[in-house]
Design a protein around this motif. Structure first.
Motif, PDB file in Angstrom:
ATOM      1  N   ILE A 194      -5.671  -1.996 -16.393  1.00 50.10           N
ATOM      2  CA  ILE A 194      -5.137  -1.276 -15.124  1.00 50.10           C
ATOM      3  C   ILE A 194      -4.265  -1.956 -14.699  1.00 50.10           C
ATOM      4  N   GLU A 195      -3.230  -1.140 -13.878  1.00 49.29           N
ATOM      5  CA  GLU A 195      -2.144  -1.619 -13.277  1.00 49.29           C
ATOM      6  C   GLU A 195      -2.650  -2.374 -11.780  1.00 49.29           C
ATOM      7  N   SER A 196      -2.037  -3.623 -11.478  1.00 55.40           N
ATOM      8  CA  SER A 196      -2.522  -4.100 -10.368  1.00 55.40           C
ATOM      9  C   SER A 196      -1.281  -4.956  -9.888  1.00 55.40           C
ATOM     10  N   ALA A 197      -1.260  -5.019  -8.488  1.00 54.04           N
ATOM     11  CA  ALA A 197      -0.195  -5.879  -7.803  1.00 54.04           C
ATOM     12  C   ALA A 197      -0.598  -6.430  -6.681  1.00 54.04           C
ATOM     13  N   ILE A 198      -0.060  -7.422  -5.889  1.00 53.41           N
ATOM     14  CA  ILE A 198      -0.358  -8.010  -4.743  1.00 53.41           C
ATOM     15  C   ILE A 198       0.630  -8.121  -3.845  1.00 53.41           C
ATOM     16  N   TYR A 199       0.504  -7.955  -2.724  1.00 50.03           N
ATOM     17  CA  TYR A 199       1.445  -7.700  -1.517  1.00 50.03           C
ATOM     18  C   TYR A 199       1.133  -8.625  -0.352  1.00 50.03           C
ATOM     19  N   HIS A 200       1.972  -9.406   0.346  1.00 46.53           N
ATOM     20  CA  HIS A 200       1.567 -10.090   1.737  1.00 46.53           C
ATOM     21  C   HIS A 200       2.569  -9.032   2.730  1.00 46.53           C
ATOM     22  N   PHE A 201       1.857  -8.333   3.711  1.00 42.90           N
ATOM     23  CA  PHE A 201       2.283  -7.755   4.642  1.00 42.90           C
ATOM     24  C   PHE A 201       1.665  -7.800   5.937  1.00 42.90           C
ATOM     25  N   GLU A 202       2.466  -8.136   7.016  1.00 41.60           N
ATOM     26  CA  GLU A 202       2.086  -8.194   8.305  1.00 41.60           C
ATOM     27  C   GLU A 202       0.656  -9.310   8.291  1.00 41.60           C
ATOM     28  N   ASN A 203       1.181 -10.458   7.714  1.00 40.06           N
ATOM     29  CA  ASN A 203       0.345 -11.635   7.871  1.00 40.06           C
ATOM     30  C   ASN A 203      -0.990 -11.455   6.859  1.00 40.06           C
ATOM     31  N   LYS A 204      -1.157 -10.310   6.142  1.00 42.67           N
ATOM     32  CA  LYS A 204      -2.410  -9.965   5.433  1.00 42.67           C
ATOM     33  C   LYS A 204      -1.940  -9.790   3.742  1.00 42.67           C
ATOM     34  N   TYR A 205      -2.763  -9.946   2.894  1.00 44.93           N
ATOM     35  CA  TYR A 205      -2.713  -9.809   1.396  1.00 44.93           C
ATOM     36  C   TYR A 205      -3.330  -8.387   1.106  1.00 44.93           C
ATOM     37  N   TYR A 206      -2.653  -7.603   0.272  1.00 41.49           N
ATOM     38  CA  TYR A 206      -3.224  -6.309  -0.253  1.00 41.49           C
ATOM     39  C   TYR A 206      -3.038  -6.385  -1.879  1.00 41.49           C
ATOM     40  N   LEU A 229      -3.269   1.499   3.541  1.00 43.51           N
ATOM     41  CA  LEU A 229      -1.588   1.491   3.194  1.00 43.51           C
ATOM     42  C   LEU A 229      -1.481   1.742   2.073  1.00 43.51           C
ATOM     43  N   THR A 230      -0.275   2.623   1.708  1.00 33.40           N
ATOM     44  CA  THR A 230       0.240   2.873   0.340  1.00 33.40           C
ATOM     45  C   THR A 230       1.053   1.802  -0.224  1.00 33.40           C
ATOM     46  N   ILE A 231       1.312   2.177  -1.571  1.00 31.82           N
ATOM     47  CA  ILE A 231       2.178   1.143  -2.194  1.00 31.82           C
ATOM     48  C   ILE A 231       3.323   1.196  -1.865  1.00 31.82           C
ATOM     49  N   HIS A 232       4.003   2.626  -1.400  1.00 35.17           N
ATOM     50  CA  HIS A 232       5.363   2.761  -0.911  1.00 35.17           C
ATOM     51  C   HIS A 232       5.783   1.920   0.314  1.00 35.17           C
ATOM     52  N   ARG A 233       4.642   1.984   1.302  1.00 29.10           N
ATOM     53  CA  ARG A 233       4.700   1.109   2.262  1.00 29.10           C
ATOM     54  C   ARG A 233       4.861  -0.401   2.268  1.00 29.10           C
ATOM     55  N   LEU A 234       4.213  -0.931   0.966  1.00 28.32           N
ATOM     56  CA  LEU A 234       3.882  -2.354   0.691  1.00 28.32           C
ATOM     57  C   LEU A 234       5.346  -2.492   0.054  1.00 28.32           C
ATOM     58  N   GLU A 287       8.197  -1.237   0.347  1.00 28.53           N
ATOM     59  CA  GLU A 287       9.375  -1.030   1.377  1.00 28.53           C
ATOM     60  C   GLU A 287       9.181  -2.224   2.184  1.00 28.53           C
ATOM     61  N   TYR A 288       8.317  -2.955   2.677  1.00 24.29           N
ATOM     62  CA  TYR A 288       8.128  -3.654   3.806  1.00 24.29           C
ATOM     63  C   TYR A 288       7.436  -4.950   3.302  1.00 24.29           C
ATOM     64  N   GLY A 289       6.758  -5.008   2.511  1.00 27.05           N
ATOM     65  CA  GLY A 289       5.872  -6.308   1.886  1.00 27.05           C
ATOM     66  C   GLY A 289       6.621  -7.165   1.184  1.00 27.05           C
ATOM     67  N   LYS A 290       5.952  -8.244   1.059  1.00 24.51           N
ATOM     68  CA  LYS A 290       6.383  -9.306   0.070  1.00 24.51           C
ATOM     69  C   LYS A 290       5.596  -9.424  -1.272  1.00 24.51           C
ATOM     70  N   PRO A 291       6.380  -8.967  -2.354  1.00 22.30           N
ATOM     71  CA  PRO A 291       5.493  -8.930  -3.623  1.00 22.30           C
ATOM     72  C   PRO A 291       4.866 -10.530  -3.844  1.00 22.30           C
ATOM     73  N   ILE A 292       3.654 -10.716  -4.369  1.00 20.15           N
ATOM     74  CA  ILE A 292       3.169 -12.115  -4.793  1.00 20.15           C
ATOM     75  C   ILE A 292       3.166 -11.794  -6.172  1.00 20.15           C
ATOM     76  N   PHE A 293       2.631 -10.568  -6.846  1.00 18.93           N
ATOM     77  CA  PHE A 293       2.705 -10.458  -8.103  1.00 18.93           C
ATOM     78  C   PHE A 293       2.896  -8.961  -8.147  1.00 18.93           C
ATOM     79  N   LYS A 294       4.327  -8.547  -8.580  1.00 20.90           N
ATOM     80  CA  LYS A 294       4.455  -7.066  -8.687  1.00 20.90           C
ATOM     81  C   LYS A 294       3.587  -6.332  -9.845  1.00 20.90           C
ATOM     82  N   GLU A 295       3.309  -6.918 -11.043  1.00 25.39           N
ATOM     83  CA  GLU A 295       2.387  -6.566 -11.775  1.00 25.39           C
ATOM     84  C   GLU A 295       1.576  -7.705 -12.467  1.00 25.39           C
TER      85      GLU A 295
END
Length: 218
Positions: free
Chosen positions: A149-161, A192-197, A199-207
Motif C-alpha cells: 500500500i502507499e503511505s505517507a506521513i504529514y505534520h499539519f497544524e501541530n498534528k500528525y496524519y 483532511l484530504t491528501i491535497h490539503r496536506l 499544500e499546507y502540511g510538512k511531509p515527514i515521509f512522502k512515500e
C-alpha cells in the motif's frame, strides 16, 4: 483557477483540488455526482467568461484531464446552427442540462453532454488518519509490513496524519475493508484530504511511510 485562451473557440483552465474544496465541493462529488460536477463546471465557465471573455454559445466539447493536484479542462465551442439560428445556452443550470441531455427528444442534434468529470481508469481508495506520535505507528507498521500500500506521513497544524492509498488493481474491496479494520484498531479517521496536506502540511515521509517507521523507530 488558471485560465488560458487558446483561440476564439477554445479555452483551457486548471483548477486545483484545494480550489475545488474551497468552492464547497468534495473530490468524490465531482467524480461521482453528476449534479455537483455540472454545477461546478458551469460555475467555472461563468468565471472563464468574465476573465477570458469566452461567450458560451452553442454546444461545448469538453475534455478533462485528471492530474495529481487538480484538473485541466479544455472547452471548445462548436459553431453549430439550427434553422439558421445560433444555439444559445440558457442561464439556469437545469435548463442547460436539458439542452445537452439525451432524454429530450426535441434537443438539437449534436453530441450528448456526458458527465463533466469522467471517473479515472484506475481508482485509488484514499484514507487519512490522525496520529499522536510517529513512533506510535510501529505496531501497525509491523502488521501491515507485507501489504503493498502507499503511505505517507504529514505534520499539519501541530498534528500528525497518516495517509493510506489502496489501488484496486492490487486490492479487492474486501481486502481494503480488512486493512481499514486493522488500521482502525490503532488510529481514528480524519476528514483532511491528501491535497490539503500536500499544500499546507510538512511531509515527514512522502512515500513508504510505514516501512520507514519500522526502519527508524522499530
Amino acid at each position: 483557477m488558471e485560465i488560458e485562451r487558446i483561440n476564439d473557440n477554445t479555452v483551457k483552465f486548471y483548477i486545483s483540488y484545494l480550489d475545488v474544496e474551497e468552492r464547497g465541493f468534495s473530490r468524490d462529488e465531482i467524480w461521482f455526482n453528476r449534479d455537483k460536477s455540472e454545477e461546478l463546471f458551469w460555475e467555472m465557465m461563468d468565471e472563464v467568461n468574465e476573465e477570458a471573455d469566452f461567450v458560451m454559445e452553442g454546444p461545448l466539447w469538453i475534455q478533462v484531464q485528471a492530474m495529481d493536484k487538480g484538473l485541466e479542462v479544455t472547452v471548445t465551442r462548436a459553431q453549430l446552427t439550427k434553422d439558421g439560428q445560433k444555439l444559445d445556452l440558457p442561464d439556469d443550470i437545469e435548463e442547460r442540462r436539458k439542452l445537452f441531455g439525451s432524454e429530450d427528444a426535441a434537443a438539437p442534434e449534436f453530441d450528448e453532454f456526458e458527465p463533466v468529470f469522467e471517473e479515472p481508469d484506475v481508482k485509488k481508495m484514499d484514507y487519512t488518519f490522525n496520529v499522536v506520535q510517529v513512533e506510535d505507528l510501529v505496531p501497525l507498521a509491523r502488521r501491515l509490513e507485507y501489504v503493498p500500500i502507499e503511505s505517507a506521513i504529514y505534520h499539519f497544524e501541530n498534528k500528525y496524519y497518516l495517509y493510506i492509498s489502496f489501488d484496486d488493481l492490487l486490492h479487492s474491496e474486501e481486502d481494503v475493508k480488512n486493512y481499514i479494520s486493522i488500521i482502525s484498531e490503532y488510529l481514528t479517521a480524519s476528514p483532511l484530504t491528501i491535497h490539503r496536506l500536500e499544500e499546507y502540511g510538512k511531509p515527514i515521509f512522502k512515500e513508504d511511510a510505514l516501512p520507514n517507521v519500522l526502519h527508524y523507530f522499530g
